[in-house]
Write an enzyme that holds these catalytic residues in place. Sequence first.
Site, PDB file in Angstrom:
ATOM      1  N   LYS A  44       5.763  -7.474   2.885  1.00 49.60           N
ATOM      2  CA  LYS A  44       5.424  -7.502   3.977  1.00 49.60           C
ATOM      3  C   LYS A  44       4.331  -8.388   4.368  1.00 49.60           C
ATOM      4  CE  LYS A  44       4.858  -2.660   4.087  1.00 49.60           C
ATOM      5  NZ  LYS A  44       4.878  -2.652   2.500  1.00 49.60           N
ATOM      6  N   GLY A 104       0.823  -1.332   0.076  1.00 52.16           N
ATOM      7  CA  GLY A 104      -0.127   0.182   0.121  1.00 52.16           C
ATOM      8  C   GLY A 104       0.963   1.150  -0.148  1.00 52.16           C
ATOM      9  N   SER A 105       0.533   2.426  -0.670  1.00 53.04           N
ATOM     10  CA  SER A 105       0.889   3.445  -0.444  1.00 53.04           C
ATOM     11  C   SER A 105       0.873   4.094   0.918  1.00 53.04           C
ATOM     12  CB  SER A 105       0.366   4.506  -1.576  1.00 53.04           C
ATOM     13  OG  SER A 105       0.895   4.068  -2.853  1.00 53.04           O
ATOM     14  N   GLY A 106       1.604   5.481   1.147  1.00 49.57           N
ATOM     15  CA  GLY A 106       1.439   5.911   2.444  1.00 49.57           C
ATOM     16  C   GLY A 106       2.597   5.644   3.375  1.00 49.57           C
ATOM     17  N   HIS A 107       3.378   4.695   2.997  1.00 47.69           N
ATOM     18  CA  HIS A 107       4.566   4.644   3.708  1.00 47.69           C
ATOM     19  C   HIS A 107       5.910   5.078   3.141  1.00 47.69           C
ATOM     20  CE1 HIS A 107       1.986   1.888   5.644  1.00 47.69           C
ATOM     21  NE2 HIS A 107       1.697   0.988   4.459  1.00 47.69           N
ATOM     22  N   HIS A 156      -0.272   1.189   9.647  1.00 49.75           N
ATOM     23  CA  HIS A 156      -1.425   1.671   9.237  1.00 49.75           C
ATOM     24  C   HIS A 156      -2.249   2.297  10.265  1.00 49.75           C
ATOM     25  CE1 HIS A 156      -0.116  -1.786   6.821  1.00 49.75           C
ATOM     26  NE2 HIS A 156      -0.393  -0.929   5.743  1.00 49.75           N
ATOM     27  N   ASP A 176      -1.259  -8.342   0.734  1.00 49.54           N
ATOM     28  CA  ASP A 176       0.051  -8.250  -0.148  1.00 49.54           C
ATOM     29  C   ASP A 176       0.659  -9.855  -0.278  1.00 49.54           C
ATOM     30  OD1 ASP A 176      -0.171  -5.742   0.878  1.00 49.54           O
ATOM     31  OD2 ASP A 176       1.924  -5.459   1.113  1.00 49.54           O
TER      32      ASP A 176
END
Lengths: 335, 335
Positions: A107, A56-59, A221, A112
């Site tokens: 991860k 996921g994006s945001g990391h 998250h 994922d």
Amino acid sequence: MSVKKIINDPKRVVDESVAGFGLAHADLVRVELDPIHVVRADAPIAGKVGIVSGGGSGHEPLHAGYVGFGMLDAAVPGAVFTSPTPDPILAATKAVDSGSGVLHIVKNYTGDVLNFETAADLAAADGIDVRSVIINDDVAVKDSLYTAGRRGVAGTVLVEKIAGAAAERGNSLDEVADVAERVNANARSMGLALTPCVVPHAGEPSFTLAEDEIEIGIGIHGEPGRERIGLEPADRLVDRLLAPILEDLPYERGERALLFVNGMGGTPQVELYVAYRRAAEVLEEHGIEITRSLVGNYITALEMQGMSITLLKLDDEMVELWDAPVQTAALRWGR
Amino acid sequence: MSVKKIINDPKRVVDESVAGFGLAHADLVRVELDPIHVVRADAPIAGKVGIVSGGGSGHEPLHAGYVGFGMLDAAVPGAVFTSPTPDPILAATKAVDSGSGVLHIVKNYTGDVLNFETAADLAAADGIDVRSVIINDDVAVKDSLYTAGRRGVAGTVLVEKIAGAAAERGNSLDEVADVAERVNANARSMGLALTPCVVPHAGEPSFTLAEDEIEIGIGIHGEPGRERIGLEPADRLVDRLLAPILEDLPYERGERALLFVNGMGGTPQVELYVAYRRAAEVLEEHGIEITRSLVGNYITALEMQGMSITLLKLDDEMVELWDAPVQTAALRWGR
């Protein structure tokens, strides 16, 4: 506009951001938007194992910030806090395969793991040799909102650097996968949050924390950790993160470690170094030799304030691979 | 504990953080705590001009993060958002002087300018050749809460990199000062804030912004800018920052620029790259060639959410010096 962020359409944040990343770092990467993935500019590299990660994006800077010489060959960004689908993972895998095989660094989140597995099966059907390493370095909780087993957190950065260096020097797929497994097996992490973060398309915090509350054992998250506590001095917070790390993987006196103090995105560096100071003090008391370190915002949860501490037990090969040159948007030295 | 930060005693934040910085980066720097300053590990370097910068803490990685090969020889951190006194500036100046003279790079804030001037006078009395360059790249306001004339903001990072490279290759004090002046004269910046930040010893935000307000033209301490506006899409915000920059220093079509999108500390990278994308688009419309770029949190205001854009008009020498190897905690490549 209803959410206070530097974005346009919340549904286009990742596309626009990845496009901007491609423009800013055209010397290092090329960007494909359909299906979305970021590939090292000179991939595929003849005779070299390809390494693909994603999630996921945001990391950010994880994972696209680590695409380049000596680290990843491709990164696959999903929507914010959402696993990428198999389609772009497969496209990235094909883009980086030179015939020497491809390692997937994944991860440990259910989505994922499933989507990388599907992509690996499809790639295998196309004749690509794929191995996968699942990262699960978070000692905070056994199972979580999004995971069976331990979550994969900041240890991922260390795996990507060290496995990337192994691939760069020409190791085989099995060798690269083995060192990645070994780094994961020797890395332990735990995090905390002072504030939540706001996913752009959700528009509100994913959880709430009172003004006098800290969440210990948080995931990247904002998924719940071990407990909520009141405000405490930094030194005490560091002790709370280090204790379960050292309990889970004890050290003999004189053993070497890489100490990684990671910011969750919104924590000022001045605080990360206050934490580093205490962590170094505690490790010295335990007779652990900190021979390498990393401090900064390397795997984040958008603008969350908080930090994680990762301790990696080092052997000679890991040190050598850690020190090897790397040239990516977010991590570079020695070339 | 009453303030939600990863700190111990608010009065000891800078000391503890700088101590942690010294432990984490012992290969690059040594740290003195009384009076407080951070010095390149191998300073003074025979035959090389020394470069000293400094200012209030809370803007990390500025300045200590830029101490090392190819950039600064020393950094002098004041208390958070407070100028350092002449005493540590003098100590740093002496520590880096090899007899080739010392350049002071000073952001244009009244306290910084006065205290660096006093330290320069004291150093001169000790026989050290000192030149000072005052950075004033912020186009937002003519005078501000803490400044007569324009404030020094993100352009400082570019001056430190480029002047640092000039010193590293053996240029004279006058040559290094001249290129620093030239970078300052060709850099223009403007910033905005979505949220305020909390100075540790104050314990509350330095100003307030409503949930639907953005401050345009903010300084790096949260001092007021040009105007407050409602929420707008990122592209419109970028346009608001770029317009006064391009008005203040017009470009001919085909001229080259370094585009620097800087986060104020609490803004996720995903947003900075959304902004970069639009900025690149606008500059392309103007026929400006972006030949170098920098994106990230390089000069911050603690955990403030916001960004600044800096445009530096490049000449051949600046490009060569920008590309030269650098090895510091926060910026490194090519060595």
